[in-house]
Design an enzyme around this catalytic site. Structure first.
Site, PDB file in Angstrom:
ATOM      1  N   CYS A 126      42.344  33.359  45.154  1.00  0.00           N
ATOM      2  CA  CYS A 126      42.553  34.272  44.026  1.00  0.00           C
ATOM      3  C   CYS A 126      41.323  35.163  43.915  1.00  0.00           C
ATOM      4  CB  CYS A 126      42.741  33.469  42.736  1.00  0.00           C
ATOM      5  SG  CYS A 126      42.698  34.458  41.229  1.00  0.00           S
TER       6      CYS A 126
ATOM      7  N   ASP B   4      28.385  26.640  53.650  1.00  0.00           N
ATOM      8  CA  ASP B   4      29.259  25.783  52.836  1.00  0.00           C
ATOM      9  C   ASP B   4      29.144  24.285  53.086  1.00  0.00           C
ATOM     10  OD1 ASP B   4      30.387  27.918  51.609  1.00  0.00           O
ATOM     11  OD2 ASP B   4      32.333  27.793  52.596  1.00  0.00           O
TER      12      ASP B   4
ATOM     13  N   CYS C 146      39.084  37.471  39.144  1.00  0.00           N
ATOM     14  CA  CYS C 146      37.842  37.621  38.384  1.00  0.00           C
ATOM     15  C   CYS C 146      36.806  38.456  39.126  1.00  0.00           C
ATOM     16  CB  CYS C 146      37.264  36.262  37.969  1.00  0.00           C
ATOM     17  SG  CYS C 146      36.904  35.158  39.336  1.00  0.00           S
TER      18      CYS C 146
ATOM     19  N   CYS D  74      41.275  35.893  33.775  1.00  0.00           N
ATOM     20  CA  CYS D  74      41.628  34.720  34.591  1.00  0.00           C
ATOM     21  C   CYS D  74      43.033  34.222  34.225  1.00  0.00           C
ATOM     22  CB  CYS D  74      40.607  33.599  34.389  1.00  0.00           C
ATOM     23  SG  CYS D  74      41.063  32.105  35.277  1.00  0.00           S
TER      24      CYS D  74
ATOM     25  N   CYS E 254      36.138  39.363  33.309  1.00  0.00           N
ATOM     26  CA  CYS E 254      36.549  38.270  34.200  1.00  0.00           C
ATOM     27  C   CYS E 254      37.099  37.089  33.403  1.00  0.00           C
ATOM     28  CB  CYS E 254      35.379  37.834  35.068  1.00  0.00           C
ATOM     29  SG  CYS E 254      33.903  37.396  34.133  1.00  0.00           S
TER      30      CYS E 254
ATOM     31  N   CYS F 293      30.207  42.523  28.554  1.00  0.00           N
ATOM     32  CA  CYS F 293      31.469  42.484  29.305  1.00  0.00           C
ATOM     33  C   CYS F 293      32.033  41.054  29.346  1.00  0.00           C
ATOM     34  CB  CYS F 293      31.223  42.977  30.727  1.00  0.00           C
ATOM     35  SG  CYS F 293      32.662  42.876  31.799  1.00  0.00           S
TER      36      CYS F 293
ATOM     37  N   CYS G 246      25.525  41.517  33.050  1.00  0.00           N
ATOM     38  CA  CYS G 246      26.906  41.468  32.562  1.00  0.00           C
ATOM     39  C   CYS G 246      27.010  42.108  31.174  1.00  0.00           C
ATOM     40  CB  CYS G 246      27.399  40.025  32.472  1.00  0.00           C
ATOM     41  SG  CYS G 246      27.781  39.301  34.084  1.00  0.00           S
TER      42      CYS G 246
END
Ligand code: SF4
Ligand code: SF4
Length: 421
Positions: free
Chosen positions: A263, A154, A266, A219, A215, A212, A209
């Site tokens: 959170c 990070d 998603c 949200c 997510c 779909c 994906c």
């Protein structure tokens, strides 16, 4: 150099790469791949993302804009980027009272606040992964004395997901997370940069994906302006963790729902995570003794309690005032008037950030005791932001409006986890 020397070098580096991956697995990195040290493919995407202002207050990203252009700005002589993933899936969201976010009804004073999965263990993942990277680097130094390495978690200007895709670890989901077919998206990414030339793995060129949009639809704060693009300013992970020392924008507070830190929505809804294995790594085991048990308990934390409880925990990053700010927002969303005494006490807190959040929550909860507390505090509040929150809450209560205020863009629809580009 003869052809046979070249072939021998290739065999050597290929053997070294295989052994390096075995060492990485033994250190708890379930996925490992090697990308060439080249300009990241998604640099243009980053530029556009920054120009649209989606990084919000994460000023360290635009400040290092140019450095993202090549991993050479992280390690000057870099030739290979070893990408590693550590799986942290600790199971379902047992703390939630409701899978939805937004306006949460009911008898919820005892509800456990929601904490992103990556933050439920006792350890800060940066510390754990840095130690493991160091061990991996030490091993490489033994094999190639004099080589150069740098471990990244990070902290450096490196587009980790980009290099992870290049190293074959997965594809970018519409939720912007890196997804692996076998392991879903519940993993931390780390990188070991080195000047050792290692054979690159095939990039992950396909995406899975399909049609779909789970997510995007799920949200709670409509943080995806379009597939594959996150407006971090609207993301609950950003709002509860990265947005430090200032109030969460009023129109987004209802969408925060019950999330106290981060959170997972998603990722929770992603079909690729349905069969994602659970971690057996003790470092990522949830530690209930450290997680806040209830919102009521969190609202009562003082600085000394906070220090004792969270010093080595990811929550430490946001400080006591940030945590209490978030807890006030959750309390307001839970709609339980049993929070009124604690919120009233917090109107006298030393932190104007906390006083403002408590005022908003009291305005949401409503009732005569809440109104009286706000009116009393309005007499001597001298911080402009907190005074504004109190005045707004009082005006709502007198108009009988306990919604978030201005027409909320927050959806009534029903979380790798840190905020990401
Ligand atoms: Fe939306 Fe939560 Fe995902 Fe952020 S982490 S984009 S708020 S679902
Ligand atoms: Fe892709 Fe669906 Fe997962 Fe979103 S929820 S990342 S669209 S598979």
């Amino acid at each position: 150099m003869t052809q046979s020397d070249t072939n021998a070098d290739k065999t050597d580096s290929s053997t070294l790469a295989d052994e390096l991956k075995r060492q990485a697995a033994a250190l708890g990195f379930e996925l490992a791949g090697i990308a060439p040290a080249a300009a990241p493919d998604s640099l243009a995407h980053l530029e556009i993302w920054l120009d649209r202002g989606f990084s919000g207050r994460m000023e360290y990203i635009p400040r290092r804009r140019e450095a993202y252009a090549h991993p050479g700005s992280v390690l000057e002589s870099v030739r290979s980027v070893v990408m590693l993933a550590a799986h942290y899936n600790s199971g379902t969201d047992e703390g939630a009272t409701d899978d939805s976010a937004g306006d949460l009804p009911g008898d919820t004073a005892a509800a456990a606040p929601r904490i992103a999965r990556y933050a439920r263990s006792s350890a800060d993942y940066h510390d754990v992964l840095k130690t493991r990277l160091k061990q991996l680097a030490n091993w490489l130094h033994e094999q190639r004395p004099g080589c150069r390495t740098r471990g990244v978690v990070d902290t450096a200007p490196l587009l980790e997901r980009d290099f992870a895709r290049r190293a074959g670890l997965g594809w970018f989901g519409k939720n912007t997370m890196l997804i692996n077919k076998r392991r879903g998206s519940w993993f931390f990414l780390a990188a070991l940069l080195t000047d050792v030339e290692l054979p690159a793995d095939a990039p992950h060129e396909t995406a899975h994906c399909g049609t779909c949009t789970r997510c995007l639809d799920a949200c709670p704060t409509d943080a995806f302006p379009e597939p594959h693009v996150l407006d971090a300013r609207r993301c609950i992970s950003y709002l509860t963790i990265e947005l430090r020392g200032e109030p969460i924008p009023e129109d987004l507070r209802p969408g925060v729902g019950q999330w106290l830190f981060g959170c997972d929505v998603c990722q929770d809804v992603c079909p690729w995570n349905r069969k994602a294995p659970q971690t057996t790594d003790p470092q990522w085991t949830p530690v209930l003794a450290q997680a806040p048990e209830t919102i009521a308990e969190t609202l009562q934390l003082d600085e000394s309690d906070f220090r004792k409880r969270y010093r080595k925990h990811p929550i430490w990053r946001i400080g006591r005032d940030g945590l209490i700010r978030n807890a006030c927002i959750v309390a307001g969303n839970l709609g339980d008037k049993r929070f009124v005494p604690d919120l009233t006490r917090l109107l006298e807190d030393d932190s104007p950030l906390v006083r403002g959040a408590a005022a908003w929550a009291l305005g949401r909860l409503g009732g005569e005791p809440a109104r009286q507390s706000l009116a009393a505090r309005s007499e001597n509040e001298d911080d402009p932001s907190a005074a504004h929150e109190i005045a707004t809450a009082l005006s709502r209560l007198s108009s009988g409006d306990r919604s978030s205020g201005p027409a909320s863009p927050v959806s009534s629809k029903t979380g790798n986890a840190p905020c990401r580009s």
